[in-house]
Design a protein around this motif. Structure first.
Motif, PDB file in Angstrom:
ATOM      1  N   ILE A  52       0.851  -1.166   0.030  1.00  0.00           N
ATOM      2  CA  ILE A  52      -0.138  -0.162   0.012  1.00  0.00           C
ATOM      3  C   ILE A  52       1.027   1.345  -0.181  1.00  0.00           C
ATOM      4  O   ILE A  52       1.812   1.481   0.961  1.00  0.00           O
ATOM      5  CB  ILE A  52      -1.076   0.128   1.097  1.00  0.00           C
ATOM      6  CG1 ILE A  52      -1.874  -1.329   1.289  1.00  0.00           C
ATOM      7  CG2 ILE A  52      -1.810   1.326   1.380  1.00  0.00           C
ATOM      8  CD1 ILE A  52      -2.766  -1.398   2.402  1.00  0.00           C
ATOM      9  N   ILE A  53       0.628   2.284  -0.829  1.00  0.00           N
ATOM     10  CA  ILE A  53       1.514   3.289  -1.093  1.00  0.00           C
ATOM     11  C   ILE A  53       0.805   4.358  -0.751  1.00  0.00           C
ATOM     12  O   ILE A  53      -0.579   4.942  -1.633  1.00  0.00           O
ATOM     13  CB  ILE A  53       1.889   3.413  -2.542  1.00  0.00           C
ATOM     14  CG1 ILE A  53       2.807   1.946  -2.631  1.00  0.00           C
ATOM     15  CG2 ILE A  53       2.966   4.691  -2.593  1.00  0.00           C
ATOM     16  CD1 ILE A  53       3.271   2.040  -4.432  1.00  0.00           C
ATOM     17  N   ASP A  54       0.795   5.316   0.303  1.00  0.00           N
ATOM     18  CA  ASP A  54      -0.005   6.367   0.686  1.00  0.00           C
ATOM     19  C   ASP A  54       0.687   7.727  -0.083  1.00  0.00           C
ATOM     20  O   ASP A  54       2.014   7.948   0.092  1.00  0.00           O
ATOM     21  CB  ASP A  54      -0.085   6.710   1.994  1.00  0.00           C
ATOM     22  CG  ASP A  54      -1.138   5.687   2.719  1.00  0.00           C
ATOM     23  OD1 ASP A  54      -2.250   5.557   2.008  1.00  0.00           O
ATOM     24  OD2 ASP A  54      -0.796   5.102   3.776  1.00  0.00           O
ATOM     25  N   TYR A  64      -7.025  17.655   3.096  1.00  0.00           N
ATOM     26  CA  TYR A  64      -7.023  17.037   2.225  1.00  0.00           C
ATOM     27  C   TYR A  64      -8.285  15.961   2.502  1.00  0.00           C
ATOM     28  O   TYR A  64      -8.722  15.426   1.302  1.00  0.00           O
ATOM     29  CB  TYR A  64      -5.656  16.090   1.732  1.00  0.00           C
ATOM     30  CG  TYR A  64      -4.681  17.183   1.171  1.00  0.00           C
ATOM     31  CD1 TYR A  64      -4.926  17.642  -0.113  1.00  0.00           C
ATOM     32  CD2 TYR A  64      -3.656  17.201   1.868  1.00  0.00           C
ATOM     33  CE1 TYR A  64      -3.841  18.561  -0.635  1.00  0.00           C
ATOM     34  CE2 TYR A  64      -2.764  18.142   1.560  1.00  0.00           C
ATOM     35  CZ  TYR A  64      -2.734  18.920   0.198  1.00  0.00           C
ATOM     36  OH  TYR A  64      -1.896  19.522   0.056  1.00  0.00           O
ATOM     37  N   GLU A  65      -8.550  15.652   3.593  1.00  0.00           N
ATOM     38  CA  GLU A  65      -9.320  14.783   3.810  1.00  0.00           C
ATOM     39  C   GLU A  65     -10.951  14.783   3.253  1.00  0.00           C
ATOM     40  O   GLU A  65     -11.442  14.085   2.861  1.00  0.00           O
ATOM     41  CB  GLU A  65      -9.553  14.559   5.382  1.00  0.00           C
ATOM     42  CG  GLU A  65      -8.339  13.824   6.048  1.00  0.00           C
ATOM     43  CD  GLU A  65      -8.646  13.682   7.554  1.00  0.00           C
ATOM     44  OE1 GLU A  65      -9.617  14.366   8.021  1.00  0.00           O
ATOM     45  OE2 GLU A  65      -7.663  13.000   8.156  1.00  0.00           O
ATOM     46  N   LEU A 183      -2.865  10.905  -9.483  1.00  0.00           N
ATOM     47  CA  LEU A 183      -2.850   9.581  -8.949  1.00  0.00           C
ATOM     48  C   LEU A 183      -2.635   8.771 -10.083  1.00  0.00           C
ATOM     49  O   LEU A 183      -1.956   7.862 -10.214  1.00  0.00           O
ATOM     50  CB  LEU A 183      -4.137   9.584  -8.167  1.00  0.00           C
ATOM     51  CG  LEU A 183      -4.334   7.993  -7.550  1.00  0.00           C
ATOM     52  CD1 LEU A 183      -3.304   7.699  -6.555  1.00  0.00           C
ATOM     53  CD2 LEU A 183      -5.738   7.700  -7.205  1.00  0.00           C
ATOM     54  N   GLU A 184      -3.354   9.005 -11.203  1.00  0.00           N
ATOM     55  CA  GLU A 184      -3.142   8.048 -12.461  1.00  0.00           C
ATOM     56  C   GLU A 184      -1.946   8.124 -13.012  1.00  0.00           C
ATOM     57  O   GLU A 184      -1.284   7.054 -13.442  1.00  0.00           O
ATOM     58  CB  GLU A 184      -4.287   8.360 -13.287  1.00  0.00           C
ATOM     59  CG  GLU A 184      -4.445   7.499 -14.501  1.00  0.00           C
ATOM     60  CD  GLU A 184      -5.591   7.536 -15.527  1.00  0.00           C
ATOM     61  OE1 GLU A 184      -5.372   7.871 -16.713  1.00  0.00           O
ATOM     62  OE2 GLU A 184      -6.730   7.324 -14.996  1.00  0.00           O
ATOM     63  N   GLU A 210      -4.695   8.038  -1.897  1.00  0.00           N
ATOM     64  CA  GLU A 210      -4.833   9.425  -1.529  1.00  0.00           C
ATOM     65  C   GLU A 210      -5.076   9.747  -0.157  1.00  0.00           C
ATOM     66  O   GLU A 210      -5.619   9.062   0.503  1.00  0.00           O
ATOM     67  CB  GLU A 210      -5.799  10.197  -2.584  1.00  0.00           C
ATOM     68  CG  GLU A 210      -5.088  10.158  -3.935  1.00  0.00           C
ATOM     69  CD  GLU A 210      -3.898  11.396  -4.126  1.00  0.00           C
ATOM     70  OE1 GLU A 210      -3.437  11.834  -2.939  1.00  0.00           O
ATOM     71  OE2 GLU A 210      -3.602  11.842  -5.497  1.00  0.00           O
ATOM     72  N   GLN A 211      -5.004  11.046   0.122  1.00  0.00           N
ATOM     73  CA  GLN A 211      -5.436  11.321   1.598  1.00  0.00           C
ATOM     74  C   GLN A 211      -6.698  11.680   1.885  1.00  0.00           C
ATOM     75  O   GLN A 211      -7.325  11.544   3.061  1.00  0.00           O
ATOM     76  CB  GLN A 211      -4.543  12.737   1.911  1.00  0.00           C
ATOM     77  CG  GLN A 211      -2.901  12.435   2.450  1.00  0.00           C
ATOM     78  CD  GLN A 211      -2.119  13.735   2.442  1.00  0.00           C
ATOM     79  OE1 GLN A 211      -1.708  14.135   1.402  1.00  0.00           O
ATOM     80  NE2 GLN A 211      -2.079  14.095   3.684  1.00  0.00           N
ATOM     81  N   ASN A 212      -7.542  11.935   0.646  1.00  0.00           N
ATOM     82  CA  ASN A 212      -8.986  11.803   0.712  1.00  0.00           C
ATOM     83  C   ASN A 212      -9.624  10.679   0.598  1.00  0.00           C
ATOM     84  O   ASN A 212     -10.926  10.361   0.467  1.00  0.00           O
ATOM     85  CB  ASN A 212      -9.353  12.663  -0.215  1.00  0.00           C
ATOM     86  CG  ASN A 212      -9.221  12.414  -1.763  1.00  0.00           C
ATOM     87  OD1 ASN A 212      -8.645  11.222  -2.053  1.00  0.00           O
ATOM     88  ND2 ASN A 212      -9.868  13.117  -2.633  1.00  0.00           N
ATOM     89  N   GLY A 213      -9.121   9.425   0.688  1.00  0.00           N
ATOM     90  CA  GLY A 213      -9.557   8.026   0.532  1.00  0.00           C
ATOM     91  C   GLY A 213      -9.658   7.584  -1.202  1.00  0.00           C
ATOM     92  O   GLY A 213      -9.955   6.405  -1.213  1.00  0.00           O
TER      93      GLY A 213
END
Length: 680
Positions: A52-54, A64-65, A183-184, A210-213
């Motif tokens: 898992i890469i955050d 950002y949430e 992200l993509e 991502e930090q927003n899920g």
């Protein structure tokens, strides 16, 4: 008490000497993912392996949430979490040994952690591992100062599972700007880099988060983007085996590429269009979906030759001392050429269709619009076949022009060989064949150059025709029209023959001794006049004072242009009366003396020196009244006026733009027809 672990190397120096180009900003992330894959392989849990890469972006996490879109903000850090074997003693000892050869069989170079410090401020490590039947946790921070290891902690835990978290902290500014934001895009780069793992179904599940899920499973991204029609092939180069994978990539932002891989990971890539131009920008599949081709090349040659930073190979680009085909030493050029040849075989049905259609289109263009390039079709058709597809207009003509120049150079070299041959050689059959070949090609090039001249004339006539019309509710300026015939504010010494189009008025005007364009009498020094009047075109025929100090001029020609559809002609002022304006120019020349190249005044005009004047404009009632008052006669076609002025020995002709255009078309019509060019 926990024993402190230290490096026995200069960390700062090691990092300083590590190469990492700015555009390889994601390489530290790739190294961390590679370590996670190795840890999962070591543990033997590939089927359940998870990475898992955050993505951690600039600013506070809380910001950002609740944001729907976060990937417009720069990436600050990455947190990589895997469920592999953990930071056990073997892995730790390898970590603490600079350029360790632990895992060398997997292609590890032992410098991944130094690459991380090249792009990031520091790296945090936290891991749970099993040792002697129990589990322990190790954590520390790795920095580019001192002995490198800070805040080292080790303690037992009761989790009964192994895992590792690696946090690449705070991108250095010079690398951060080269890290993709979306992200993509990051997902795309990871899949590209580890594609061989995905192709062989040997990659643990990797999730990018991502930090927003928002998140993406890279296995899903791979299936959706790199789907279908995977071709495989093996090729042998200098007794070395290479494996080639060719696949479709359904991402229209990407281009056709060839990737060179070592130990199942991409090291470098090149644009495939550069070597197979007929691939075009993108291709449509059977359902109309756009895709590009990506080729992946693997070999133990690459595994052994990849450099320590994994950004290039220790292989020569090409052998400089020997011919490539004769060299026993393998080179990148040789590898590339063989790979491209194999890709062409795999794509032969598609490429053949594209090339056939392309050749027909370009051949049709040459026959219909650019007959000066027919010699390329005759002698170098393969050059046409190698041109990029879908070229049109000027872009196609530029490429054809380049090919024509190469052909002409080739023929000149052949001429040098044939015409300068020794007498003994001239008597051989081989020489006679070459001589015949040269004569044929020389004649064809001559015809091509004539065709080029004729095509140029047609283009000029069409341009003038266009400029004489109204555009955006206004007509072109006098200066624009002037420049078609001859560049403004210049002299014939500065302008080559092919840059002037005086043949539009009269073919003979092209063969003058000297011409000035929109320059004052004072500036061109054809007389001792201080007059600042500027004839549009002033032409000296035959002898010229600057060239021959004693011979008089045989004639002068003055050409005056007026803006299309100009109004307000009147006899009240010579500036509004083109006839009086031209007569004023003639008086100025007749009343003054010329100078030679040494500045000495000479008489270069006598009473018998003829003058010819052409006034080119659009007729209107005011102008016709001026011409009638000055006793001008109509030409037989009623499209112009003329008069001979006895006092100045001057023939003056007033020509409408429409008459000039019509006559130019008629004079050149037979040439256009002979070339098969449209004449309407």
């Amino acid at each position: 008490m926990t024993k402190k672990r230290e490096f026995h190397t200069n960390i700062a120096g090691k990092v300083r000497n590590t190469k990492l180009p700015k555009r390889k900003a994601l390489w530290p992330l790739f190294e961390a993912i590679s370590n996670s894959i190795h840890a999962i392989e070591e543990k033997g849990n590939l089927d359940s392996g998870q990475i898992i890469i955050d993505i951690i972006r600039n600013g506070k996490k809380e910001t950002y949430e609740n944001l729907k879109v976060v990937d417009i903000y720069p990436v600050n850090s990455f947190l990589i979490h895997d469920n592999g074997s953990g930071f056990n003693d073997n892995n730790l000892n390898s970590f603490l040994t600079a350029e360790s050869d632990y895992k060398i069989e997997k292609g590890a170079k032992g410098i991944g952690r130094f690459v991380a410090l090249k792009a990031f401020n520091h790296v945090n490590y936290n891991s749970s591992f099993q040792s002697n039947g129990s589990y322990s946790t190790r954590s520390f921070t790795f920095k580019q100062i001192g002995n490198g290891i800070f805040d080292f902690k080790e303690e037992s835990n009761s989790e009964s599972k192994s895992w590792t978290k690696v946090e690449l902290n705070h991108y250095r500014e010079e690398y951060q700007k080269f890290c993709p934001k979306p992200l993509e895009d990051i997902a795309e780069k990871i899949v590209e880099h580890f594609l061989i793992y995905f192709l062989q179904n040997k990659c643990p599940y990797i999730t990018l988060r991502e930090q927003n899920g928002q998140k993406v499973l890279l296995q899903d991204y791979y299936k959706n983007t790199f789907k279908g029609s995977i071709k495989e092939s093996e090729l042998t180069i200098n007794d070395n085996t290479f494996h080639l994978y060719l696949l479709r990539v359904f991402n229209t932002r990407m281009s056709h590429q060839i990737h060179y891989c070592a130990n199942n990971r991409e090291v470098k890539f090149e644009l495939l269009n550069k070597y197979i131009s007929d691939l075009g920008r993108r291709i449509n599949d059977e359902d109309g979906n756009h895709f590009v081709y990506h080729a992946y090349l693997t070999s133990t040659v690459f595994d052994e030759a990849v450099d320590s930073e994994r950004i290039d190979f220790n292989i020569l680009e090409q052998n400089e001392d020997e011919e490539e085909d004769d060299s026993s030493e393998i080179t990148i050029k040789n590898i590339r050429n063989n790979a491209v040849e194999e890709i062409e075989k795999l794509l032969e049905p598609y490429l053949s269709s594209v090339r056939e259609e392309k050749f027909e289109n370009y051949q049709s263009h040459i026959y219909s619009s650019s007959p000066q390039y027919k010699t390329i079709l005759k002698y170098h058709p393969e050059t046409i076949k190698k041109l990029p597809p879908n070229l049109k207009g000027n872009k196609l003509d530029i490429e054809l022009f380049k090919a024509q120049n190469e052909l002409e150079s080739e023929i000149k070299e052949l001429g040098e060989e044939v015409l300068n041959a020794d007498e003994d050689i001239q008597n051989t059959e081989e020489y006679q064949e070459k001589y015949a070949e040269y004569i044929e090609k020389f004649n064809d090039i001559g015809k091509a150059n004539l065709a080029k001249h004729i095509v140029h004339r047609k283009a000029v006539i069409e341009l003038l025709d266009k400029f004489l019309g109204i555009e955006d509710n206004k007509f072109q300026t006098e200066e624009t029209i002037h420049n078609i015939f001859f560049p403004i504010r210049s002299e014939s010494d500065e302008i080559s023959y092919d840059k002037q189009n005086l043949w539009l008025i009269d073919e003979r005007l092209s063969y003058h001794n000297y011409l000035s364009s929109d320059k004052s009498f004072k500036s061109i020094k054809v007389s001792d006049s201080e007059d600042l009047q500027r004839p549009d075109l002033l032409i000296f025929n035959d002898s010229f004072a600057f060239v021959n100090d004693e011979a008089p001029h045989h004639s002068f020609t003055i050409i005056e242009f007026k803006r299309p559809e100009r109004q307000g002609y009147t006899t009240e002022s010579y500036k509004k009366n083109p006839v009086d304006q031209v007569l004023q120019y003639i008086r100025t020349i007749r009343d003054n003396k010329g100078v030679d190249r040494k500045g000495k005044k000479i008489d270069f005009i006598n009473a018998n020196t003829p003058f010819y004047a052409y006034i080119v404009l659009d007729f209107n009632e005011n102008l016709k009244q001026v011409l009638d008052d000055k006793d001008f006669k109509k030409t037989p076609d009623s499209m112009g006026y003329f008069k001979f002025h006895d006092k100045y020995n001057a023939y003056i002709e007033v020509i409408s733009y429409q008459k000039l255009l019509k006559d130019a078309k008629m004079r050149n019509r037979i040439l256009f027809e002979k070339l098969g060019l449209p004449t309407n």
